[in-house]
Design an enzyme around this catalytic site. Sequence first.
Site, PDB file in Angstrom:
ATOM      1  N   CYS A  79     -26.925  19.987   5.659  1.00 37.69           N
ATOM      2  CA  CYS A  79     -26.113  19.443   4.711  1.00 37.69           C
ATOM      3  C   CYS A  79     -26.555  19.563   3.280  1.00 37.69           C
ATOM      4  CB  CYS A  79     -26.049  17.725   5.043  1.00 37.69           C
ATOM      5  SG  CYS A  79     -24.672  16.865   4.435  1.00 37.69           S
ATOM      6  N   HIS A 168     -24.045  18.136  10.522  1.00 38.91           N
ATOM      7  CA  HIS A 168     -25.394  17.473  10.989  1.00 38.91           C
ATOM      8  C   HIS A 168     -25.632  17.709  12.638  1.00 38.91           C
ATOM      9  CE1 HIS A 168     -26.551  14.892   7.471  1.00 38.91           C
ATOM     10  NE2 HIS A 168     -25.446  14.877   7.405  1.00 38.91           N
ATOM     11  N   GLU A 170     -28.185  17.173  14.381  1.00 42.64           N
ATOM     12  CA  GLU A 170     -29.131  16.228  14.952  1.00 42.64           C
ATOM     13  C   GLU A 170     -28.552  14.835  15.336  1.00 42.64           C
ATOM     14  OE1 GLU A 170     -28.971  15.065  10.375  1.00 42.64           O
ATOM     15  OE2 GLU A 170     -28.667  16.783  11.851  1.00 42.64           O
TER      16      GLU A 170
END
Length: 510
Positions: A79, A168, A170
């Site tokens: 990001c 993202h 994660e």
Amino acid sequence: MTQKILILDFGSQYTQLIARAVREANVYCEIIPFNKKIEFSADLKGIILSGSPFSVNDSGAPKVDLKSITDKVPLLGICYGAQLIAKLSGGNVEKSDKREYGRSKLQIMSSNELLKDVKNDSDVWMSHSDTITNLPDHFTIAASTHNIPVAAFSNENEKNKIYGLQFHPEVYHSAEGKKIIKNFLVNICNCARDWTPAHFVNDTIASIKNTIGDKKVIMALSGGVDSTVAATLIHRAIGKNLYGIFVDNGVLRKNEFEQVIESCKSIGLNIRGVDAKEHFYTKLAGKPDPEEKRKIIGKGFIDIFDQEAHQIEDIEFLGQGTIYPDVIESASVHGPSATIKSHHNVGGLPDFMKLKLIEPLRSLFKDEVRKVGAELGLPPALLNRHPFPGPGLAIRILGEVTEEKVQLLQNADAIYTEALKKYDLYATVWQAGAILLPVKSVGVMGDERTYEFTVALRAVTSVDGMTADWAHLPYDFLAYVSNEIINNVKGINRVVYDISSKPPATIEWE
């Protein structure tokens, strides 16, 4: 020598999730502020740049020296990290026409090591208001989405291994995100993936033996997961030279004092129990303010712990169950924080004790502590206990704490906890407890009117306690608990259920 990945934190709310994803792939990692000096060593295998609340075009936007990193190790930007790589390398980052937030479909444009075996059209999670409009020279678009042309990029050559993701990976909502992170760790950074609970246990016990030798360690035990696992590691290293102290501060759960002493002895720990209930009740009398109650309990604990410590000769070390979220230096929105949270089992180490610290869990997240405990052979009943606040029931009794109120709440809380276990719900919630409200209301029991206290039940689901949703417990279960408490705890005639999430509420009421 343990291989590691560094995560440079630019203040993202997701930074710890990146670390957890790396650790789940059995690779050790650390989080440091973006402007902290990087120590390049043979064990450092790669670096990840986190997201940020900043725009890369802000005048005070945080930056790093990319060349000093990319000349030495592979680099992945997520990001804000990806946008920073693009801008500092000569590309363009501009404000999007609309902020992209939520799920998007990933369209893979060109194959690279980062996206190896990642399915086309998989869900990814976006959260950004800027977008990369032009990539630098020698960079390649690896993937896009319907709304943004550059969702992933790379610069792979003999000298550099640079990658960026505008989504993202994660977070849970990115379906192939863990695979992408694993690709970075294994295919690009060549990490061995040997950081396992067994590896941690063996290394930690050897390190404690080397550090302490035949010296003595004193430790406050609470019966919680962190202190129990930390104590077990120290005990495995030095045996009876570990002296555990468990202080009954009068605001524990029902029968907790006896249960903790028994469970600690059952796993071989050398523990001494101290009944200090009256000391705390006296100090808490007439003190309704939550912060004052916390300070009274914290100070009282340290005073009593110090008295007990002086009864043991030649103590040189203090053991603590500090875990990694307690010691991470966080980069705040206005720049890196210079402070480190001090949230230890003894409420902070008093200067006058002059002891050296042993904190065997300070590199672990909560879920990793439980895995290490399982590796040590600790019983599930110990490892799966819900978190319990240091000030105990004092902050679940709104207003002044008295022995009578403590007993009321202990009885109500015990009924609630046992019911959660009976209905097989205990393991489905992160934390649960009862709160005694400073409110009395009218009730009817038999032919008599009552005027008694109200109890609120709280249960939340969470991963790490940083955010939490209220647990959607079944109505029949709540009805059962309410009836059991009202029928069996004289002094309580009303039960309510808290349906607030964190944020905006907190898990505890005080």
